[in-house]
Design an enzyme around this catalytic site. Sequence first.
Site, mmCIF file in Angstrom:
data_model
loop_
_atom_site.group_PDB
_atom_site.id
_atom_site.type_symbol
_atom_site.label_atom_id
_atom_site.label_comp_id
_atom_site.label_asym_id
_atom_site.label_seq_id
_atom_site.Cartn_x
_atom_site.Cartn_y
_atom_site.Cartn_z
ATOM 1 N N HIS A 182 0.863 -1.033 0.262
ATOM 2 C CA HIS A 182 0.203 0.186 0.291
ATOM 3 C C HIS A 182 0.998 1.148 0.111
ATOM 4 O O HIS A 182 0.352 2.582 0.122
ATOM 5 C CB HIS A 182 -0.917 0.218 1.235
ATOM 6 N N ASP A 231 2.254 2.065 -2.299
ATOM 7 C CA ASP A 231 2.520 2.510 -3.839
ATOM 8 C C ASP A 231 1.185 3.730 -4.514
ATOM 9 O O ASP A 231 1.975 4.748 -5.123
ATOM 10 C CB ASP A 231 2.451 1.348 -5.238
ATOM 11 N N SER A 251 -6.590 -9.003 -12.195
ATOM 12 C CA SER A 251 -6.814 -8.208 -12.441
ATOM 13 C C SER A 251 -6.117 -7.562 -13.586
ATOM 14 O O SER A 251 -6.001 -7.254 -15.005
ATOM 15 C CB SER A 251 -7.647 -6.797 -12.495
ATOM 16 N N ASP A 293 1.595 -3.207 -9.447
ATOM 17 C CA ASP A 293 1.014 -4.233 -9.883
ATOM 18 C C ASP A 293 1.562 -4.215 -11.668
ATOM 19 O O ASP A 293 2.151 -5.278 -12.392
ATOM 20 C CB ASP A 293 -1.094 -4.620 -10.240
HETATM 21 C C1 GLA Z 1 -3.161 -4.447 -4.920
HETATM 22 C C2 GLA Z 1 -3.219 -2.513 -5.529
HETATM 23 C C3 GLA Z 1 -1.747 -2.271 -5.970
HETATM 24 C C4 GLA Z 1 -1.246 -1.602 -3.976
HETATM 25 C C5 GLA Z 1 -1.228 -3.221 -3.711
HETATM 26 C C6 GLA Z 1 -1.125 -3.024 -2.612
HETATM 27 O O1 GLA Z 1 -2.608 -4.861 -5.737
HETATM 28 O O2 GLA Z 1 -3.729 -2.605 -6.895
HETATM 29 O O3 GLA Z 1 -1.746 -0.798 -6.202
HETATM 30 O O4 GLA Z 1 -1.229 -0.697 -3.803
HETATM 31 O O5 GLA Z 1 -2.811 -3.618 -3.836
HETATM 32 O O6 GLA Z 1 -0.129 -2.802 -1.413
#
Ligand code: GLA
Length: 368
Positions: A41, A43, A132, A176
């Site tokens: 979290h 990012d 996704s 991601d």
């Molecule tokens: C999901 C979101 C990412 C990131 C993670 C937690 O995967 O798509 O952008 O925030 O949660 O690190």
Amino acid sequence: MHTSTEHDLIRAAKDGYARQYGAAPEVVRFAPGRVNLLGEHTDYNGGFVLPMPLGLGVAIALGRGGAPGELRITSGEFEGEALRRASETATGAWSDYVLGGLKALVEDELAQTGLMVFVDGNLPVGAGLSSSAAVEVCTIRAAAELFGRNVDPVDLAVMARKVENDFVGMPCGIMDQFSISVGAPGSALFLDTRTLEHHPAPLPDGYNFLVIHSGVSHQLTDSGYATRVAECKAACAALGVEMLSDLTVDDLARIDAIAEPLNRRARHIVTDNRLTREGLAALEAGDAEAFGRLMIESHATERDNYEITVPETDAQVEAAVALGALGARQTGGGFGGAIVVLVAEAEVERFCNEFQDRFPATRVLAGI
Ligand code: GLA
């Protein structure tokens, strides 16, 4: 453990396309899932992350045909064919990720032609392994090839994140899509999400990162993720900064003084940023033991400060360490999903047997 490779998935998507549409696809492309080793979290707070691509992933077969603007989208994993129009907005269906990716890259071309799409994959949905984002990146890769567009991997990641933010409506960061589009198998990727500076980080020799499904699936479009994003914004306002990564662990006294739970949310971000930087140094030094300790610390801040773990992943992480793992933590968006565990190669078989005896609802998905 899943054994299908990229090659198997490409074949499955090709065969699925042929069965469904009665013709061979024009292009087939693959994109992996990812596991995040440290930095959760961070990012969407301008922080650091350390993900790596998996062998699991999705393959997408594409071909032109049908009425202009009409999209037939089928998946080997879900029942039925989705009939979508290029002019549509998101509906909450899985095919949104495909439709959004196509619109992002080739909206104009879709007005001239219909498309047939077949998606196959082996990434469990809701496991925190970016199924996704893999579909988004894979769709854009396949469409770029079909329509002869040259898209740089960094630009592709930025485009795929926009699909998720603006089309699907999920306020995620860029980790991601970036790690899937830019990362290379066999190494982790250190990324500064504010500047997009990035470089590969070596994996420690003689150790494996095991990715284990906890048995609890999450749904990130549920409110938990968006609530954390909103809490971080509120914490920024309370602290007078633009992004929480403008602060560091040197600011903890100031951070602790703001209201609950915003103080703990901000404490998590600066802590996980520190752990991710230290994790990079540990990987570069080949120090698996140090890396394992950082993973354990990271799980604790996910649990106590960010409150994104669940009792099952807390118990599994604790048990993994008791069974001899060097480190373990919940990975991904949270509220369940997968844990990632660092184990000495020589111990992997014993560890997996003992762990699965203890938690029969879990599934070892990958070992890297
Ligand atoms: C999901 C979101 C990412 C990131 C993670 C937690 O995967 O798509 O952008 O925030 O949660 O690190």
